[in-house]
Design a protein around this motif. Structure first.
Motif, PDB file in Angstrom:
ATOM      1  N   LEU A 100       0.831  -1.378  -0.105  1.00  0.00           N
ATOM      2  CA  LEU A 100       0.115   0.086   0.069  1.00  0.00           C
ATOM      3  C   LEU A 100       0.845   1.278   0.091  1.00  0.00           C
ATOM      4  O   LEU A 100       0.381   2.161  -0.518  1.00  0.00           O
ATOM      5  CB  LEU A 100      -0.866   0.081   1.229  1.00  0.00           C
ATOM      6  CG  LEU A 100      -2.119  -1.122   1.113  1.00  0.00           C
ATOM      7  CD1 LEU A 100      -3.178  -0.897   2.260  1.00  0.00           C
ATOM      8  CD2 LEU A 100      -2.871  -1.235  -0.188  1.00  0.00           C
ATOM      9  N   PHE A 101       1.888   1.275   0.349  1.00  0.00           N
ATOM     10  CA  PHE A 101       3.080   2.269   0.558  1.00  0.00           C
ATOM     11  C   PHE A 101       3.300   2.641  -1.182  1.00  0.00           C
ATOM     12  O   PHE A 101       3.428   3.753  -1.486  1.00  0.00           O
ATOM     13  CB  PHE A 101       4.203   1.927   1.384  1.00  0.00           C
ATOM     14  CG  PHE A 101       5.380   3.056   1.206  1.00  0.00           C
ATOM     15  CD1 PHE A 101       5.205   4.326   1.876  1.00  0.00           C
ATOM     16  CD2 PHE A 101       6.375   2.967   0.490  1.00  0.00           C
ATOM     17  CE1 PHE A 101       5.987   5.318   1.989  1.00  0.00           C
ATOM     18  CE2 PHE A 101       7.552   3.826   0.396  1.00  0.00           C
ATOM     19  CZ  PHE A 101       7.209   5.120   1.101  1.00  0.00           C
ATOM     20  N   LEU A 102       3.777   1.441  -1.666  1.00  0.00           N
ATOM     21  CA  LEU A 102       4.161   1.626  -3.038  1.00  0.00           C
ATOM     22  C   LEU A 102       2.977   2.048  -3.822  1.00  0.00           C
ATOM     23  O   LEU A 102       3.221   2.787  -4.906  1.00  0.00           O
ATOM     24  CB  LEU A 102       4.561   0.436  -3.678  1.00  0.00           C
ATOM     25  CG  LEU A 102       5.763  -0.286  -2.937  1.00  0.00           C
ATOM     26  CD1 LEU A 102       6.550  -1.664  -3.695  1.00  0.00           C
ATOM     27  CD2 LEU A 102       7.111   0.641  -3.099  1.00  0.00           C
ATOM     28  N   LEU A 103       1.886   1.781  -3.489  1.00  0.00           N
ATOM     29  CA  LEU A 103       0.426   2.222  -4.446  1.00  0.00           C
ATOM     30  C   LEU A 103       0.041   3.601  -3.914  1.00  0.00           C
ATOM     31  O   LEU A 103      -0.965   4.081  -4.366  1.00  0.00           O
ATOM     32  CB  LEU A 103      -0.732   1.151  -4.304  1.00  0.00           C
ATOM     33  CG  LEU A 103      -0.311  -0.206  -4.644  1.00  0.00           C
ATOM     34  CD1 LEU A 103      -1.313  -1.224  -4.587  1.00  0.00           C
ATOM     35  CD2 LEU A 103       0.163  -0.144  -6.282  1.00  0.00           C
ATOM     36  N   ARG A 104       0.720   4.114  -2.984  1.00  0.00           N
ATOM     37  CA  ARG A 104       0.638   5.650  -2.563  1.00  0.00           C
ATOM     38  C   ARG A 104      -0.986   5.713  -1.863  1.00  0.00           C
ATOM     39  O   ARG A 104      -1.732   6.492  -1.888  1.00  0.00           O
ATOM     40  CB  ARG A 104       0.696   6.689  -3.733  1.00  0.00           C
ATOM     41  CG  ARG A 104       2.103   6.735  -4.100  1.00  0.00           C
ATOM     42  CD  ARG A 104       2.850   7.573  -3.426  1.00  0.00           C
ATOM     43  NE  ARG A 104       4.166   7.849  -3.913  1.00  0.00           N
ATOM     44  CZ  ARG A 104       5.366   7.201  -3.807  1.00  0.00           C
ATOM     45  NH1 ARG A 104       5.262   6.172  -3.020  1.00  0.00           N
ATOM     46  NH2 ARG A 104       6.323   7.491  -4.643  1.00  0.00           N
ATOM     47  N   GLN A 105      -1.093   4.506  -1.004  1.00  0.00           N
ATOM     48  CA  GLN A 105      -2.485   4.439  -0.251  1.00  0.00           C
ATOM     49  C   GLN A 105      -2.300   5.212   1.004  1.00  0.00           C
ATOM     50  O   GLN A 105      -1.739   4.467   1.938  1.00  0.00           O
ATOM     51  CB  GLN A 105      -2.899   3.162  -0.229  1.00  0.00           C
ATOM     52  CG  GLN A 105      -3.251   2.432  -1.353  1.00  0.00           C
ATOM     53  CD  GLN A 105      -4.525   3.063  -2.210  1.00  0.00           C
ATOM     54  OE1 GLN A 105      -5.696   3.371  -1.747  1.00  0.00           O
ATOM     55  NE2 GLN A 105      -4.436   3.506  -3.412  1.00  0.00           N
ATOM     56  N   ARG A 106      -2.462   6.627   0.913  1.00  0.00           N
ATOM     57  CA  ARG A 106      -2.239   7.187   2.302  1.00  0.00           C
ATOM     58  C   ARG A 106      -3.118   6.843   3.505  1.00  0.00           C
ATOM     59  O   ARG A 106      -2.383   7.214   4.657  1.00  0.00           O
ATOM     60  CB  ARG A 106      -2.115   8.567   2.007  1.00  0.00           C
ATOM     61  CG  ARG A 106      -1.302   9.063   0.755  1.00  0.00           C
ATOM     62  CD  ARG A 106      -1.011  10.582   0.780  1.00  0.00           C
ATOM     63  NE  ARG A 106      -2.270  11.443   0.779  1.00  0.00           N
ATOM     64  CZ  ARG A 106      -2.258  12.716   0.864  1.00  0.00           C
ATOM     65  NH1 ARG A 106      -0.872  13.389   1.226  1.00  0.00           N
ATOM     66  NH2 ARG A 106      -3.474  13.228   0.781  1.00  0.00           N
ATOM     67  N   ALA A 227      10.511  -0.963   1.239  1.00  0.00           N
ATOM     68  CA  ALA A 227       8.996  -1.514   0.818  1.00  0.00           C
ATOM     69  C   ALA A 227       8.931  -2.321  -0.590  1.00  0.00           C
ATOM     70  O   ALA A 227       8.532  -3.458  -0.713  1.00  0.00           O
ATOM     71  CB  ALA A 227       8.011  -0.139   0.618  1.00  0.00           C
ATOM     72  N   GLY A 228       9.964  -1.891  -1.459  1.00  0.00           N
ATOM     73  CA  GLY A 228      10.225  -2.337  -2.821  1.00  0.00           C
ATOM     74  C   GLY A 228      10.662  -3.847  -2.745  1.00  0.00           C
ATOM     75  O   GLY A 228       9.973  -4.838  -3.472  1.00  0.00           O
ATOM     76  N   ILE A 229      11.439  -4.168  -1.616  1.00  0.00           N
ATOM     77  CA  ILE A 229      11.974  -5.661  -1.620  1.00  0.00           C
ATOM     78  C   ILE A 229      11.140  -6.431  -0.857  1.00  0.00           C
ATOM     79  O   ILE A 229      10.844  -7.443  -1.082  1.00  0.00           O
ATOM     80  CB  ILE A 229      13.426  -5.513  -1.211  1.00  0.00           C
ATOM     81  CG1 ILE A 229      13.553  -4.862   0.369  1.00  0.00           C
ATOM     82  CG2 ILE A 229      14.489  -4.808  -2.276  1.00  0.00           C
ATOM     83  CD1 ILE A 229      15.246  -5.005   0.643  1.00  0.00           C
ATOM     84  N   SER A 230      10.451  -5.814   0.128  1.00  0.00           N
ATOM     85  CA  SER A 230       9.271  -6.572   1.000  1.00  0.00           C
ATOM     86  C   SER A 230       8.293  -7.020   0.123  1.00  0.00           C
ATOM     87  O   SER A 230       7.654  -8.103   0.457  1.00  0.00           O
ATOM     88  CB  SER A 230       8.928  -5.620   2.211  1.00  0.00           C
ATOM     89  OG  SER A 230      10.017  -5.124   2.841  1.00  0.00           O
ATOM     90  N   THR A 231       8.075  -6.359  -0.870  1.00  0.00           N
ATOM     91  CA  THR A 231       6.887  -6.709  -1.655  1.00  0.00           C
ATOM     92  C   THR A 231       6.822  -7.885  -2.235  1.00  0.00           C
ATOM     93  O   THR A 231       6.072  -8.849  -2.206  1.00  0.00           O
ATOM     94  CB  THR A 231       6.504  -5.830  -2.686  1.00  0.00           C
ATOM     95  OG1 THR A 231       6.210  -4.601  -1.994  1.00  0.00           O
ATOM     96  CG2 THR A 231       5.097  -5.839  -3.402  1.00  0.00           C
ATOM     97  N   PRO A 232       7.893  -8.327  -3.223  1.00  0.00           N
ATOM     98  CA  PRO A 232       7.996  -9.531  -3.750  1.00  0.00           C
ATOM     99  C   PRO A 232       8.625 -10.728  -2.841  1.00  0.00           C
ATOM    100  O   PRO A 232       8.082 -11.806  -2.916  1.00  0.00           O
ATOM    101  CB  PRO A 232       9.167  -9.326  -4.869  1.00  0.00           C
ATOM    102  CG  PRO A 232       9.846  -8.303  -4.452  1.00  0.00           C
ATOM    103  CD  PRO A 232       9.008  -7.357  -3.720  1.00  0.00           C
ATOM    104  N   LEU A 233       9.002 -10.332  -1.715  1.00  0.00           N
ATOM    105  CA  LEU A 233       9.189 -11.139  -0.598  1.00  0.00           C
ATOM    106  C   LEU A 233       7.960 -11.789   0.054  1.00  0.00           C
ATOM    107  O   LEU A 233       8.129 -12.788   0.181  1.00  0.00           O
ATOM    108  CB  LEU A 233      10.274 -10.477   0.462  1.00  0.00           C
ATOM    109  CG  LEU A 233      10.714 -11.273   1.781  1.00  0.00           C
ATOM    110  CD1 LEU A 233      11.587 -12.572   1.253  1.00  0.00           C
ATOM    111  CD2 LEU A 233      11.232 -10.425   2.827  1.00  0.00           C
TER     112      LEU A 233
END
Lengths: 458, 181
Positions: A100-106, A227-233
């Motif tokens: 949700l951070f990467l998708l800018r869901q504030r 955030a970016g590396i946690s997503t595929p993880l």
């Protein structure tokens, strides 16, 4: 304590028109105020249960895994059910904090801190089960490629080895992500500290943070990268957990739908747990203006979506079993729905597929009591999903080998004890750390935007 | 409030909000100061450009570390499975790399996360538990709702009187001298 909690408009991200100071006040006053009696009562109950867990683990080491209800067709039992359940709970925390951070869901800022906390505590509970299930927990490090006097190395093709890499990495990354997010907020607690011991402890853990833009620029990019590396993880972790089952040549397990199906189920159950915890936290600590109804409604929508994905997977499993033309595969599913474990199967279907359907109605997905009860049902349903997958193995290829699996008092005690450990850690977190990411909530206030604050001349 | 015998660390100016802080940062940058920083409770959009700063190098550092982790772990799986401890399982080739993707991926992520976290701390010169700015009582509000610019005495253009005047002229509500005790 804070005046900003008085009135709220349910449609804003943060209601009550708070200032930066009122956000600091309403979050920081929780660890600074006197310990509430309700906290002491809850803590003593959960800490006793956690103590019980450690006693049971000690007994298990003394006596061996024979104290569990395992039998020949069902070799994994509740240990793996609880493992998959707890890992799944953790996934919503990473979803909220990273995806949700990467998708800018504030709207995530209201709940991300304790969703991340929940991830870490759930993964701690999860890691206990495979560790104690190996039988000789004192040599659990043999799952890692460490040189040893026997000259033996692990087999990198084994999903059980993948598990220890994936879940171990997941725990460490979630912890780093959580801690990096905590640094600015720990600095707030340090700067507000009145007593010497608080100054020292919060001072140590905030690492001397000074909030200069020369620090923020590295910090922001680090947060984005984590955030970016946690997503595929997070997507890979539950996929790998599902391969524990999917690579086995057993009807009902050997299917390619398992990775996406497990990931959807993990997010579904995790959101339900975040919902349960955030409803309690916002009530007990008066955070209704930060964890607004709008945030809760969006979480309910995600549960509706993931609940239907899980429902789709249940029906697709049946379709594939029929379409495969394999009698063992077909029997496995008919046995799930109408065999000796039909009671568990239908608990699973009603909790996971039927209960979330109430969130189609705007009134119901905004009703606090309804969503609280629904979230608990979903938690129960998702535990039963893993139970159904694991124990319906009791009827495999040869009827002569069939058996019925029942847990023993020790199995039940471990599950209850793991809840005790989870809530003990969670209550400690709620008592001593900022449970809402203050610096992030401040960043989404209207006055945080330098171009809207009306005083900008540049 | 400089004590006798103590060295000035620099000046600390307070601003009333994000807008004034951003425009002040721009003017300080244009005036040619180098050793200054803008302190805020949360990162402010556009501040990097206002202060004339480039993108943080942390991305390259993480990328490089991740690549090393990937190749290193791939080599470890190869060495273990082919050289040191070959096991034939279901007749698969010794270097069945597809099956090694999950652990290789996990280690890539793990070393990247370590680099992101500890690289950030090193670039930020943290942990540093004592700092002259902490001598200022009003600086404590940076983590609450205060916005500050600190300008260090080490700056080549530093002159306490002139700098104080300059900061006031660009919108500072309060300017104080911070000492290095």
């Amino acid at each position: 304590m804070s005046s900003a909690t008085e009135h709220h408009d349910p449609n804003c991200l943060v209601t009550g028109n708070p200032t930066f100071e009122s956000i600091t006040e309403s979050v920081s006053c929780i660890p600074e105020s006197r310990t509430p009696l309700a906290w002491k009562i809850m803590f003593s109950i959960s800490a006793s249960l956690a103590l019980g867990l450690f006693c049971l683990i000690g007994y298990l080491f003394w006596e061996g895994v024979g104290v569990w209800g395992l039998n020949n067709p069902v070799g994994w039992g509740w240990a793996i059910v609880n493992f998959v359940f707890w890992v799944g709970i953790g996934h919503a925390g990473t979803l909220i904090s990273a995806i949700l951070f990467l998708l800018r869901q504030r709207w995530r800022t209201a709940i991300n801190r304790f969703a991340e906390g929940m991830t870490i505590f759930a993964v701690i509970c999860a890691l206990i089960f495979p560790t104690i299930h190996v039988g000789r927990a004192w040599v659990i490090h043999w799952t890692l490629p460490i040189p040893n006097q026997m000259g033996v190395w692990p087999n990198f093709r084994s999903p059980l080895l993948w598990d220890s890499f994936a879940v171990g990495t997941y725990f460490i990354c979630s912890f780093l992500f959580w801690y990096v997010g905590l640094i600015p907020d720990l600095a707030t607690l340090r700067d507000r500290a009145k007593t010497r011991i608080r100054k020292i402890i919060y001072g140590l853990f905030s690492l001397g943070w000074r909030g200069g833009n020369r620090q923020w620029r590295h910090y922001e990019l680090t947060y984005l990268i984590l955030a970016g590396i946690s997503t595929p993880l997070v997507l890979s972790v539950h996929s790998i957990v599902s391969t524990d089952f999917a690579t086995a040549q057993v009807p009902g397990w050997h299917t390619t739908i398992f990775p996406p199906y497990f990931v959807a189920g993990a997010i579904f159950s995790g959101f339900a747990m975040v919902m349960t915890l955030s409803l309690i936290a916002r009530k007990v600590f008066n955070l209704t203006h930060i964890i607004t109804k709008k945030v809760l409604e969006r979480m309910n929508m995600i549960m509706l979506l993931t609940g239907m994905m899980v429902g789709y997977a249940y029906s697709m499993e049946f379709f594939i079993a029929w379409y495969s033309g394999n009698i063992y595969e077909q029997f496995a599913f008919v046995n799930r729905a109408f065999g000796p474990y039909a009671w568990a199967y239908w608990i699973m279907i009603s909790c996971n597929v039927l209960v979330p359907q109430i969130f189609w109605f705007k009134k119901l997905r905004n009703h606090l009591v309804v969503m609280f009860i629904a979230s608990i049902f979903i938690n129960i349903g998702m535990w039963f999903e893993r139970f159904v997958i694991v124990v319906t193995l009791a009827r495999d290829f040869l009827p002569a080998a069939w058996d019925y699996y029942s847990p023993t008092w020790h199995d039940i005690g471990l599950l209850i004890g793991s809840f005790g450990l989870f809530f003990t850690l969670f209550l400690l977190f709620m008592r001593f750390l900022p449970i809402v990411a203050m610096s992030e909530v401040k960043g989404i206030l209207p006055q945080a935007d330098p171009h809207k604050s009306g005083e900008h001349h540049g | 409030m400089a004590k006798i015998g103590s060295r000035a660390y620099g000046v600390l100016a307070e601003f009333s909000g994000t807008g004034p802080l951003l425009s002040a940062a721009k003017k300080i940058h244009e005036a040619g100061y180098k050793k200054y920083d803008c302190h805020s409770p949360f990162p402010i959009h556009g501040m990097d450009q206002a202060m004339g700063m480039k993108r943080s190098p942390i991305g390259y550092m993480v990328g490089f570390t991740g690549a090393c982790g990937l190749l290193g772990m791939l080599y470890l799986t190869y060495w273990v499975s082919v050289v040191e401890y070959p096991l034939v399982i279901s007749g698969k080739p010794l270097f069945s790399w597809q099956a090694y993707v999950p652990p290789v991926f996990a280690i890539t992520i793990l070393v990247s996360a370590f680099m992101a976290t500890f690289g950030m701390l090193v670039l930020n010169k943290l942990p540093r538990f004592n700092h002259p700015l902490f001598n200022s009582e009003s600086f404590k509000r940076f983590s609450d709702g205060g916005f500050f610019i600190s300008l260090e005495a080490g700056d080549p253009k530093y002159d306490e009187v002139k700098v104080t005047e300059f900061l006031k002229s660009i919108g500072a509500t309060k300017v104080e001298v911070v000492t290095d005790e």
